[in-house]
Enzyme design. Structure first.
Site, PDB file in Angstrom:
ATOM      1  N   SER A 124       0.709  -2.258  17.760  1.00 40.60           N
ATOM      2  CA  SER A 124       1.043  -0.686  17.821  1.00 40.60           C
ATOM      3  C   SER A 124      -0.646  -0.286  18.228  1.00 40.60           C
ATOM      4  O   SER A 124      -1.483  -0.721  18.011  1.00 40.60           O
ATOM      5  CB  SER A 124       1.015  -0.297  16.131  1.00 40.60           C
ATOM      6  OG  SER A 124       0.698   1.141  15.823  1.00 40.60           O
ATOM      7  N   TYR A 149      -0.663  -0.615   6.581  1.00 40.60           N
ATOM      8  CA  TYR A 149       0.231  -1.218   7.543  1.00 40.60           C
ATOM      9  C   TYR A 149      -0.506  -1.513   8.928  1.00 40.60           C
ATOM     10  O   TYR A 149      -0.286  -2.327   9.411  1.00 40.60           O
ATOM     11  CB  TYR A 149       1.243   0.247   7.902  1.00 40.60           C
ATOM     12  CG  TYR A 149       1.836   0.012   9.191  1.00 40.60           C
ATOM     13  CD1 TYR A 149       2.914  -0.943   9.306  1.00 40.60           C
ATOM     14  CD2 TYR A 149       1.395   0.939  10.247  1.00 40.60           C
ATOM     15  CE1 TYR A 149       3.562  -1.105  10.623  1.00 40.60           C
ATOM     16  CE2 TYR A 149       2.100   0.643  11.510  1.00 40.60           C
ATOM     17  CZ  TYR A 149       3.179  -0.231  11.644  1.00 40.60           C
ATOM     18  OH  TYR A 149       3.718  -0.260  12.834  1.00 40.60           O
ATOM     19  N   LYS A 153      -1.213  -5.098  11.261  1.00 34.72           N
ATOM     20  CA  LYS A 153      -1.026  -5.395  12.621  1.00 34.72           C
ATOM     21  C   LYS A 153      -2.336  -6.051  13.297  1.00 34.72           C
ATOM     22  O   LYS A 153      -2.376  -6.951  13.991  1.00 34.72           O
ATOM     23  CB  LYS A 153      -0.708  -3.995  13.441  1.00 34.72           C
ATOM     24  CG  LYS A 153       0.468  -3.375  12.964  1.00 34.72           C
ATOM     25  CD  LYS A 153       1.679  -4.148  13.591  1.00 34.72           C
ATOM     26  CE  LYS A 153       3.143  -3.803  13.264  1.00 34.72           C
ATOM     27  NZ  LYS A 153       4.069  -4.802  13.435  1.00 34.72           N
TER      28      LYS A 153
HETATM   29  P1  NAD Z   1      12.813  -0.687  11.910  1.00 32.13           P
HETATM   30  O1  NAD Z   1      12.356  -0.383  10.427  1.00 32.13           O
HETATM   31  O2  NAD Z   1      13.712   0.150  12.196  1.00 32.13           O
HETATM   32  O3  NAD Z   1      13.079  -2.544  12.420  1.00 32.13           O
HETATM   33  C1  NAD Z   1      12.309  -3.406  11.586  1.00 32.13           C
HETATM   34  C2  NAD Z   1      13.531  -4.293  11.256  1.00 32.13           C
HETATM   35  O4  NAD Z   1      12.665  -5.589  10.587  1.00 32.13           O
HETATM   36  C3  NAD Z   1      14.494  -3.823  10.250  1.00 32.13           C
HETATM   37  O5  NAD Z   1      15.761  -4.215  10.851  1.00 32.13           O
HETATM   38  C4  NAD Z   1      14.141  -4.581   9.300  1.00 32.13           C
HETATM   39  O6  NAD Z   1      15.326  -4.821   8.273  1.00 32.13           O
HETATM   40  C5  NAD Z   1      13.758  -6.033   9.599  1.00 32.13           C
HETATM   41  N1  NAD Z   1      12.946  -6.573   8.628  1.00 32.13           N
HETATM   42  C6  NAD Z   1      11.884  -5.954   7.881  1.00 32.13           C
HETATM   43  N2  NAD Z   1      11.238  -7.025   6.931  1.00 32.13           N
HETATM   44  C7  NAD Z   1      11.893  -8.205   7.343  1.00 32.13           C
HETATM   45  C8  NAD Z   1      11.843  -9.558   6.809  1.00 32.13           C
HETATM   46  N3  NAD Z   1      10.914  -9.690   6.003  1.00 32.13           N
HETATM   47  N4  NAD Z   1      12.647 -10.384   7.380  1.00 32.13           N
HETATM   48  C9  NAD Z   1      13.694  -9.970   8.219  1.00 32.13           C
HETATM   49  N5  NAD Z   1      13.653  -8.865   8.768  1.00 32.13           N
HETATM   50  C10 NAD Z   1      13.013  -7.875   8.439  1.00 32.13           C
HETATM   51  O7  NAD Z   1      11.425  -0.563  12.571  1.00 32.13           O
HETATM   52  P2  NAD Z   1      11.128  -0.321  14.162  1.00 32.13           P
HETATM   53  O8  NAD Z   1      10.603   1.201  14.433  1.00 32.13           O
HETATM   54  O9  NAD Z   1      12.194  -0.666  14.930  1.00 32.13           O
HETATM   55  O10 NAD Z   1       9.950  -1.147  14.528  1.00 32.13           O
HETATM   56  C11 NAD Z   1       9.620  -2.399  14.979  1.00 32.13           C
HETATM   57  C12 NAD Z   1       8.621  -3.043  15.020  1.00 32.13           C
HETATM   58  O11 NAD Z   1       7.594  -2.312  15.928  1.00 32.13           O
HETATM   59  C13 NAD Z   1       7.696  -3.043  13.537  1.00 32.13           C
HETATM   60  O12 NAD Z   1       7.041  -4.425  13.606  1.00 32.13           O
HETATM   61  C14 NAD Z   1       6.881  -1.849  13.818  1.00 32.13           C
HETATM   62  O13 NAD Z   1       5.858  -2.091  12.827  1.00 32.13           O
HETATM   63  C15 NAD Z   1       6.663  -2.011  14.989  1.00 32.13           C
HETATM   64  N6  NAD Z   1       6.078  -0.517  15.698  1.00 32.13           N
HETATM   65  C16 NAD Z   1       6.948   0.388  15.543  1.00 32.13           C
HETATM   66  C17 NAD Z   1       6.400   1.779  15.930  1.00 32.13           C
HETATM   67  C18 NAD Z   1       7.374   3.020  15.792  1.00 32.13           C
HETATM   68  O14 NAD Z   1       7.009   4.060  16.078  1.00 32.13           O
HETATM   69  N7  NAD Z   1       8.643   2.858  15.480  1.00 32.13           N
HETATM   70  C19 NAD Z   1       5.367   2.024  16.462  1.00 32.13           C
HETATM   71  C20 NAD Z   1       4.302   0.867  16.648  1.00 32.13           C
HETATM   72  C21 NAD Z   1       4.617  -0.645  16.136  1.00 32.13           C
HETATM   73  C1  UD1 Z   2       2.476   6.792  12.749  1.00 35.32           C
HETATM   74  C2  UD1 Z   2       1.520   5.961  12.084  1.00 35.32           C
HETATM   75  C3  UD1 Z   2       1.493   4.694  12.980  1.00 35.32           C
HETATM   76  C4  UD1 Z   2       2.655   3.983  13.277  1.00 35.32           C
HETATM   77  C5  UD1 Z   2       3.744   4.954  13.768  1.00 35.32           C
HETATM   78  C6  UD1 Z   2       5.035   4.492  13.876  1.00 35.32           C
HETATM   79  C7  UD1 Z   2       0.214   7.379  10.910  1.00 35.32           C
HETATM   80  C8  UD1 Z   2      -1.096   8.004  10.660  1.00 35.32           C
HETATM   81  N1  UD1 Z   2       0.276   6.613  11.925  1.00 35.32           N
HETATM   82  O1  UD1 Z   2       2.083   7.404  13.907  1.00 35.32           O
HETATM   83  O2  UD1 Z   2       0.619   3.956  12.426  1.00 35.32           O
HETATM   84  O3  UD1 Z   2       2.581   3.142  13.955  1.00 35.32           O
HETATM   85  O4  UD1 Z   2       3.954   6.245  12.974  1.00 35.32           O
HETATM   86  O5  UD1 Z   2       5.604   4.370  12.651  1.00 35.32           O
HETATM   87  O6  UD1 Z   2       0.967   7.520  10.025  1.00 35.32           O
HETATM   88  N2  UD1 Z   2       4.100  15.212  12.247  1.00 35.32           N
HETATM   89  C9  UD1 Z   2       4.149  16.637  11.687  1.00 35.32           C
HETATM   90  N3  UD1 Z   2       5.367  16.726  10.677  1.00 35.32           N
HETATM   91  C10 UD1 Z   2       6.005  15.637  10.232  1.00 35.32           C
HETATM   92  C11 UD1 Z   2       5.942  14.434  10.885  1.00 35.32           C
HETATM   93  C12 UD1 Z   2       4.856  14.240  11.643  1.00 35.32           C
HETATM   94  O7  UD1 Z   2       3.604  17.604  11.964  1.00 35.32           O
HETATM   95  O8  UD1 Z   2       6.870  15.818   9.526  1.00 35.32           O
HETATM   96  C13 UD1 Z   2       3.062  15.054  13.014  1.00 35.32           C
HETATM   97  C14 UD1 Z   2       1.702  14.007  12.507  1.00 35.32           C
HETATM   98  O9  UD1 Z   2       0.841  14.976  12.116  1.00 35.32           O
HETATM   99  C15 UD1 Z   2       1.592  13.333  14.007  1.00 35.32           C
HETATM  100  C16 UD1 Z   2       2.601  13.734  14.995  1.00 35.32           C
HETATM  101  O10 UD1 Z   2       3.518  14.524  14.422  1.00 35.32           O
HETATM  102  O11 UD1 Z   2       0.523  14.278  14.516  1.00 35.32           O
HETATM  103  C17 UD1 Z   2       3.313  12.348  15.076  1.00 35.32           C
HETATM  104  O12 UD1 Z   2       3.648  11.800  13.735  1.00 35.32           O
HETATM  105  P1  UD1 Z   2       4.415  10.581  13.442  1.00 35.32           P
HETATM  106  O13 UD1 Z   2       5.534  10.570  14.111  1.00 35.32           O
HETATM  107  O14 UD1 Z   2       4.323  10.108  11.969  1.00 35.32           O
HETATM  108  O15 UD1 Z   2       3.663   9.494  14.284  1.00 35.32           O
HETATM  109  P2  UD1 Z   2       1.794   8.745  14.267  1.00 35.32           P
HETATM  110  O16 UD1 Z   2       1.586   9.499  13.223  1.00 35.32           O
HETATM  111  O17 UD1 Z   2       1.336   9.097  15.515  1.00 35.32           O
END
Ligand code: NAD
Ligand code: UD1
Length: 341
Positions: A124, A149, A153
């Protein structure tokens, strides 16, 4: 080619599984469904007309994982499985370290036992912490994220680097995602958060569909153009294709060993107000909002320098902000209760 996808039933995982199948990669999904539904996999199968092998299991369960590695001839692992709610990670940090760090160590141990060396990790932008200036570039030192969290990472990235130093066969790609939003253009799969969404777009979409009253915008007094925070939002299908590109990169570099990090983002910062406006334009409807105090831990603005991924992975985030909004809306309006059917 056969790829094990941990967390493949989740938001980014399910879109990536779809892209992999479309690129003729066979997929085994391993997921404990703690934050997802098996329905996502059924829909991916319907969309692609291809079969996904699904195993329900926890990455901390080494015996079950080992059986999967025995049953299938796995060439590479794409590792999404993790807990990801930033606020929750401060309340139950041990669960986050157990799941995200210990779970990854278990997976790496089982891979090593079964001589599987190719690994793609869901990292991330949060690993850049507060120390680095924007735009973030891969040559910067890892920072100190404010949440457990984020720290999980950084820890996994360190573990991958140490493992690579000790094992010359190990080949890992760390993909540092910026802010994935949107859904597959069919509207059949998308992000389905449990409870109150933490992230911006799912919240906006639930306001639009009438599930929430109004959006709270966390702060309008940041040192940015309009005072709200800026992020690098990219379409989840572009992100999914980034994984196919990373797999291809590993295949094109048979002599590579070590760990290589790539930023996956568009390279543009977009403000919260601009997101709300773009969503309103896409659905032709007003989104009620109020400005609330800043959220603890939010940085004012960050976006990617994505040149390395553009050049080396031949990958680019091509889909427009408008498409991200339209696709989010198609998914949300067709599935107001997510995968609950
Ligand atoms: P998500 O929660 O939709 O997907 C994660 C999946 O992992 C789920 O299906 C959950 O059931 C499974 N899981 C969790 N713990 C587990 C375990 N112990 N064993 C087996 N399965 C398990 O999340 P996502 O948004 O799809 O994110 C996927 C990956 O990307 C994560 O590692 C997350 O940290 C990373 N990531 C996400 C974002 C974002 O904005 N969504 C940003 C940066 C990094
Ligand atoms: C967040 C996490 C980041 C993680 C990512 C995906 C934090 C500080 N960072 O990113 O580590 O990898 O989610 O899970 O939480 N916002 C509003 N109202 C809302 C929700 C969000 O104003 O109800 C704003 C937030 O202040 C931010 C922007 O929208 O400025 C994006 O927020 P969000 O979608 O949560 O992503 P990040 O904070 O960038």
């Amino acid at each position: 080619m056969q790829v094990l996808v941990t967390g493949g039933a989740g938001y980014i995982g399910s879109h990536t599984v779809l892209s992999l199948l479309e690129n003729n990669v066979d997929v085994i999904v391993y997921d404990n469904l703690v934050n997802s539904s098996i329905e996502s996999i059924d829909r991916v199968e319907k969309l692609t007309g291809k079969k996904v092998e699904f195993v329900e299991g926890d990455i901390c369960d080494k015996e079950k994982l080992s059986r999967v590695f025995k049953q299938f001839s796995i060439d590479a692992v794409i590792h999404f499985a993790a807990l990801k709610a930033v606020g929750e990670s401060a309340e139950i940090p041990l669960s986050y370290y157990q799941n995200n760090v210990h779970g990854t160590v278990c997976l790496l141990e089982v891979m090593q036992q079964h001589k599987v060396h190719n690994f793609i990790f869901s990292s991330s932008a949060t690993v850049y912490g507060e120390e680095n200036n924007v735009p973030y570039v891969e040559t910067m030192k890892l920072g100190t994220p404010s949440s457990p969290y984020g720290a999980s990472k950084v820890m996994v990235e360190r573990i991958l680097a140490d493992l690579a130093l000790s094992d010359s066969k190990f080949r890992a790609v760390s993909l540092r995602y910026f802010n994935p939003i949107g859904a597959h253009e069919s509207g059949a799969i998308g992000e389905d958060p449990k409870g109150i969404p933490n992230n911006l777009l799912p919240y906006v979409a639930q306001v639009a569909v009438g599930k929430r009253d109004k959006l709270r915008i966390f702060g309008d007094d940041y040192p940015t153009k309009d005072g709200s925070c800026e992020r690098d939002y990219l379409h989840v299908m572009d992100l999914a294709q980034g994984h196919v590109a990373a797999l291809d990169w590993l295949n094109r570099h048979p002599d590579f060993s070590g760990v290589e990090a790539f930023n996956l983002g568009t390279g543009n910062g977009v403000s919260v107000f601009a997101i709300v406006k773009a969503f309103e334009q896409a659905i032709n409807k007003k989104i009620p909002f109020e400005v609330s105090p800043r959220r603890v831990g939010d940085l004012p603005a960050f976006w990617a320098n994505a040149s390395k991924a553009n050049k080396e992975l031949n990958w680019q985030a091509n889909r427009s902000l408008e498409q991200m909004m339209t696709d989010t809306w198609r998914w949300q309006s067709k599935n107001p209760n997510g995968f609950l059917i």
